[in-house]
Design a protein around this motif. Structure first.
Motif, PDB file in Angstrom:
ATOM      1  N   GLN A 161     -43.674   3.859 -64.548  1.00 27.50           N
ATOM      2  CA  GLN A 161     -43.869   2.592 -63.834  1.00 27.50           C
ATOM      3  C   GLN A 161     -42.761   1.602 -64.193  1.00 27.50           C
ATOM      4  OE1 GLN A 161     -44.925  -0.194 -65.836  1.00 27.50           O
ATOM      5  NE2 GLN A 161     -44.944  -1.652 -64.135  1.00 27.50           N
ATOM      6  N   GLY A 162     -42.272   0.869 -63.178  1.00 32.58           N
ATOM      7  CA  GLY A 162     -41.284  -0.183 -63.398  1.00 32.58           C
ATOM      8  C   GLY A 162     -39.853   0.304 -63.489  1.00 32.58           C
ATOM      9  N   ILE A 163     -39.610   1.610 -63.385  1.00 32.77           N
ATOM     10  CA  ILE A 163     -38.253   2.153 -63.463  1.00 32.77           C
ATOM     11  C   ILE A 163     -37.876   2.738 -62.113  1.00 32.77           C
ATOM     12  CG2 ILE A 163     -36.800   3.914 -64.563  1.00 32.77           C
ATOM     13  CD1 ILE A 163     -38.465   3.602 -67.060  1.00 32.77           C
ATOM     14  N   GLY A 164     -36.680   2.379 -61.647  1.00 33.85           N
ATOM     15  CA  GLY A 164     -36.226   2.873 -60.348  1.00 33.85           C
ATOM     16  C   GLY A 164     -35.915   4.360 -60.386  1.00 33.85           C
ATOM     17  N   GLY A 165     -35.189   4.813 -59.376  1.00 34.08           N
ATOM     18  CA  GLY A 165     -34.851   6.232 -59.312  1.00 34.08           C
ATOM     19  C   GLY A 165     -34.108   6.698 -60.550  1.00 34.08           C
ATOM     20  N   VAL A 166     -34.445   7.882 -61.032  1.00 30.34           N
ATOM     21  CA  VAL A 166     -33.830   8.383 -62.264  1.00 30.34           C
ATOM     22  C   VAL A 166     -32.987   9.633 -61.981  1.00 30.34           C
ATOM     23  CG1 VAL A 166     -35.655   7.455 -63.723  1.00 30.34           C
ATOM     24  CG2 VAL A 166     -35.828   9.817 -62.889  1.00 30.34           C
ATOM     25  N   ASN A 167     -31.954   9.769 -62.797  1.00 31.66           N
ATOM     26  CA  ASN A 167     -31.124  10.970 -62.789  1.00 31.66           C
ATOM     27  C   ASN A 167     -31.467  11.806 -64.018  1.00 31.66           C
ATOM     28  OD1 ASN A 167     -29.928   9.830 -60.570  1.00 31.66           O
ATOM     29  ND2 ASN A 167     -27.992   9.339 -61.574  1.00 31.66           N
ATOM     30  N   ALA A 182     -31.383  10.528 -58.522  1.00 31.38           N
ATOM     31  CA  ALA A 182     -32.148   9.523 -57.765  1.00 31.38           C
ATOM     32  C   ALA A 182     -33.565   9.973 -57.423  1.00 31.38           C
ATOM     33  CB  ALA A 182     -31.400   9.135 -56.495  1.00 31.38           C
ATOM     34  N   ILE A 183     -34.310  10.442 -58.428  1.00 33.53           N
ATOM     35  CA  ILE A 183     -35.711  10.803 -58.196  1.00 33.53           C
ATOM     36  C   ILE A 183     -36.524   9.511 -58.135  1.00 33.53           C
ATOM     37  CG2 ILE A 183     -37.704  12.097 -59.016  1.00 33.53           C
ATOM     38  CD1 ILE A 183     -35.816  13.702 -60.793  1.00 33.53           C
ATOM     39  N   PRO A 184     -37.157   9.194 -57.009  1.00 33.61           N
ATOM     40  CA  PRO A 184     -37.950   7.966 -56.949  1.00 33.61           C
ATOM     41  C   PRO A 184     -39.274   8.121 -57.687  1.00 33.61           C
ATOM     42  CG  PRO A 184     -38.111   9.145 -54.877  1.00 33.61           C
ATOM     43  CD  PRO A 184     -37.138   9.916 -55.729  1.00 33.61           C
ATOM     44  N   TYR A 185     -39.858   6.972 -58.042  1.00 30.30           N
ATOM     45  CA  TYR A 185     -41.185   7.010 -58.667  1.00 30.30           C
ATOM     46  C   TYR A 185     -42.160   7.781 -57.774  1.00 30.30           C
ATOM     47  CZ  TYR A 185     -45.890   5.690 -59.890  1.00 30.30           C
ATOM     48  OH  TYR A 185     -47.216   5.760 -60.198  1.00 30.30           O
ATOM     49  N   SER A 212     -32.076  20.587 -73.440  1.00 30.43           N
ATOM     50  CA  SER A 212     -32.377  19.172 -73.645  1.00 30.43           C
ATOM     51  C   SER A 212     -32.143  18.446 -72.337  1.00 30.43           C
ATOM     52  CB  SER A 212     -31.490  18.572 -74.746  1.00 30.43           C
ATOM     53  OG  SER A 212     -31.771  19.160 -75.999  1.00 30.43           O
ATOM     54  N   LEU A 213     -32.912  17.390 -72.116  1.00 31.78           N
ATOM     55  CA  LEU A 213     -32.788  16.602 -70.890  1.00 31.78           C
ATOM     56  C   LEU A 213     -32.308  15.202 -71.230  1.00 31.78           C
ATOM     57  CD1 LEU A 213     -36.143  17.607 -69.160  1.00 31.78           C
ATOM     58  CD2 LEU A 213     -33.895  18.640 -68.811  1.00 31.78           C
ATOM     59  N   VAL A 214     -31.403  14.695 -70.418  1.00 34.36           N
ATOM     60  CA  VAL A 214     -30.929  13.319 -70.546  1.00 34.36           C
ATOM     61  C   VAL A 214     -31.326  12.594 -69.271  1.00 34.36           C
ATOM     62  CG1 VAL A 214     -28.940  11.815 -70.843  1.00 34.36           C
ATOM     63  CG2 VAL A 214     -28.997  14.041 -71.988  1.00 34.36           C
ATOM     64  N   VAL A 215     -32.169  11.579 -69.405  1.00 38.14           N
ATOM     65  CA  VAL A 215     -32.702  10.848 -68.254  1.00 38.14           C
ATOM     66  C   VAL A 215     -32.101   9.454 -68.242  1.00 38.14           C
ATOM     67  CG1 VAL A 215     -34.795  10.068 -67.079  1.00 38.14           C
ATOM     68  CG2 VAL A 215     -34.844  12.143 -68.478  1.00 38.14           C
ATOM     69  N   SER A 216     -31.620   9.023 -67.081  1.00 37.24           N
ATOM     70  CA  SER A 216     -31.055   7.677 -66.946  1.00 37.24           C
ATOM     71  C   SER A 216     -31.510   7.072 -65.634  1.00 37.24           C
ATOM     72  CB  SER A 216     -29.528   7.715 -67.002  1.00 37.24           C
ATOM     73  OG  SER A 216     -29.007   8.511 -65.947  1.00 37.24           O
ATOM     74  N   ALA A 217     -31.518   5.741 -65.588  1.00 33.49           N
ATOM     75  CA  ALA A 217     -31.968   5.034 -64.378  1.00 33.49           C
ATOM     76  C   ALA A 217     -30.778   4.675 -63.501  1.00 33.49           C
ATOM     77  CB  ALA A 217     -32.737   3.780 -64.768  1.00 33.49           C
ATOM     78  N   LYS A 251     -44.607  -2.422 -71.646  1.00 28.95           N
ATOM     79  CA  LYS A 251     -43.440  -2.933 -72.370  1.00 28.95           C
ATOM     80  C   LYS A 251     -42.178  -2.136 -72.068  1.00 28.95           C
ATOM     81  CE  LYS A 251     -46.270  -4.664 -76.202  1.00 28.95           C
ATOM     82  NZ  LYS A 251     -46.544  -4.599 -77.677  1.00 28.95           N
ATOM     83  N   GLY A 252     -42.292  -1.159 -71.192  1.00 31.83           N
ATOM     84  CA  GLY A 252     -41.132  -0.358 -70.826  1.00 31.83           C
ATOM     85  C   GLY A 252     -40.857   0.815 -71.737  1.00 31.83           C
ATOM     86  N   VAL A 253     -41.774   1.103 -72.668  1.00 25.41           N
ATOM     87  CA  VAL A 253     -41.610   2.261 -73.544  1.00 25.41           C
ATOM     88  C   VAL A 253     -41.935   3.530 -72.751  1.00 25.41           C
ATOM     89  CG1 VAL A 253     -42.387   3.407 -75.644  1.00 25.41           C
ATOM     90  CG2 VAL A 253     -42.170   0.910 -75.591  1.00 25.41           C
ATOM     91  N   VAL A 254     -40.968   4.430 -72.716  1.00 27.74           N
ATOM     92  CA  VAL A 254     -41.114   5.632 -71.893  1.00 27.74           C
ATOM     93  C   VAL A 254     -41.528   6.820 -72.763  1.00 27.74           C
ATOM     94  CG1 VAL A 254     -39.965   7.198 -70.285  1.00 27.74           C
ATOM     95  CG2 VAL A 254     -39.358   4.769 -70.315  1.00 27.74           C
ATOM     96  N   SER A 255     -42.498   7.573 -72.309  1.00 26.69           N
ATOM     97  CA  SER A 255     -42.925   8.782 -72.995  1.00 26.69           C
ATOM     98  C   SER A 255     -42.902   9.946 -72.010  1.00 26.69           C
ATOM     99  CB  SER A 255     -44.319   8.609 -73.601  1.00 26.69           C
ATOM    100  OG  SER A 255     -45.254   8.229 -72.603  1.00 26.69           O
TER     101      SER A 255
END
Length: 264
Positions: A161-167, A182-185, A212-217, A251-255
């Motif tokens: 929640q609160g994070i745009g499309g992710v790579n 650009a995976i949308p929510y 390993s995965l590297v996720v970015s917005a 609070k934007g903490v991603v799990s």
């Protein structure tokens, strides 16, 4: 007269044979046939620590509360135009409800293509796109056919929640490559759950081994910090099917959560 006698005897034999066949056909015991149903695995992708129970209409379909980050086994459920709900803890009030198979397009309350008989599906309970205090339900079709030899099937679902499309980038054997962009929510990499045309959330075949995965917005954005680095050194076993999902608190903490199953 003799010919007529044989004609009537022959006709009687044919009628008797037909009647016997018809009786045998109609005499099938419907109770011996398995009921038609869809198979659904229910996932708790919410932040609150309380377990949840899932329902189709007013029938509870999970036997044990599904804890955060966990999934139920696949269970036979109603198919077609289906209302799916979930309750929290021992409560009886629905925390969220969504009607699948009731609309031509996706909306906050409904969407096309409900569960299909004989098929496998995953339903996520998650925070809505803009508010961790509200919940939604999202349905994916699952292809559980076995991956090719030496491969694992992989799917990445964005529920943060609160994070745009992710790579998503993949690191394996010291080589980094782009996996999804650009995976949308509310969607999985390579699928579209937001438009009028529903596409199943596809799996990607990856070489078995440690990844390993590297996720970015965004393309040039810094990597998102995932709690406890759960997306580092994931062991993909050959022949297995994996779904990784991310979620975020207020609070934007991603799990992240990792689900696996064997192929059929």
């Amino acid at each position: 007269m003799k010919n007529n006698h044989f004609f009537f005897l022959g006709s009687f034999a044919i009628l008797a044979f037909s009647a016997c066949n018809k009786t045998d056909y109609l005499d099938v015991n419907a109770g011996d046939r398995p009921p038609l149903s869809a198979n659904i695995r229910f996932v708790n992708a919410r932040i609150p620590a309380t377990g949840i129970q899932f329902w189709t209409f007013t029938q509870k379909v999970t036997t044990d509360a599904v804890l955060p980050g966990a999934a139920s086994p696949y269970v036979p459920t109603t198919f077609g135009n289906v209302q799916i709900n979930f309750t929290e803890g021992s409560g009886t009030a629905y925390k969220a409800s969504r009607q699948f198979g009731s609309s031509a397009v996706y909306s906050a309350t409904g969407g096309p293509n409900g569960p299909i008989t004989g098929y496998y599906h995953t339903v996520f309970a998650a925070s809505t796109k803009a508010n961790t205090g509200k919940d939604t339900l999202i349905l994916f079709y699952d292809d559980l056919s076995a991956p090719p030899p030496g491969k694992a099937k992989f799917r990445f679902v964005h529920l943060a929640q609160g994070i745009g499309g992710v790579n998503v980038k993949l690191k394996q054997n010291n080589v980094e490559s782009s996996l999804f962009t650009a995976i949308p929510y509310g969607s999985a990499g390579g699928s579209n759950l937001q438009g009028s045309a529903y596409e199943s959330a596809p799996f990607t075949n990856l070489n078995a081994g440690t990844v390993s995965l590297v996720v970015s917005a965004g393309e040039n954005a810094a990597p998102i910090v995932i709690d406890q680095q759960r997306l580092t050194n994931i062991n993909l076993e050959a022949g297995k099917i994996y779904t990784v999902f991310i979620r975020a608190d207020s609070k934007g903490v991603v799990s992240a959560g990792i689900l696996s199953t064997g192929g059929l």
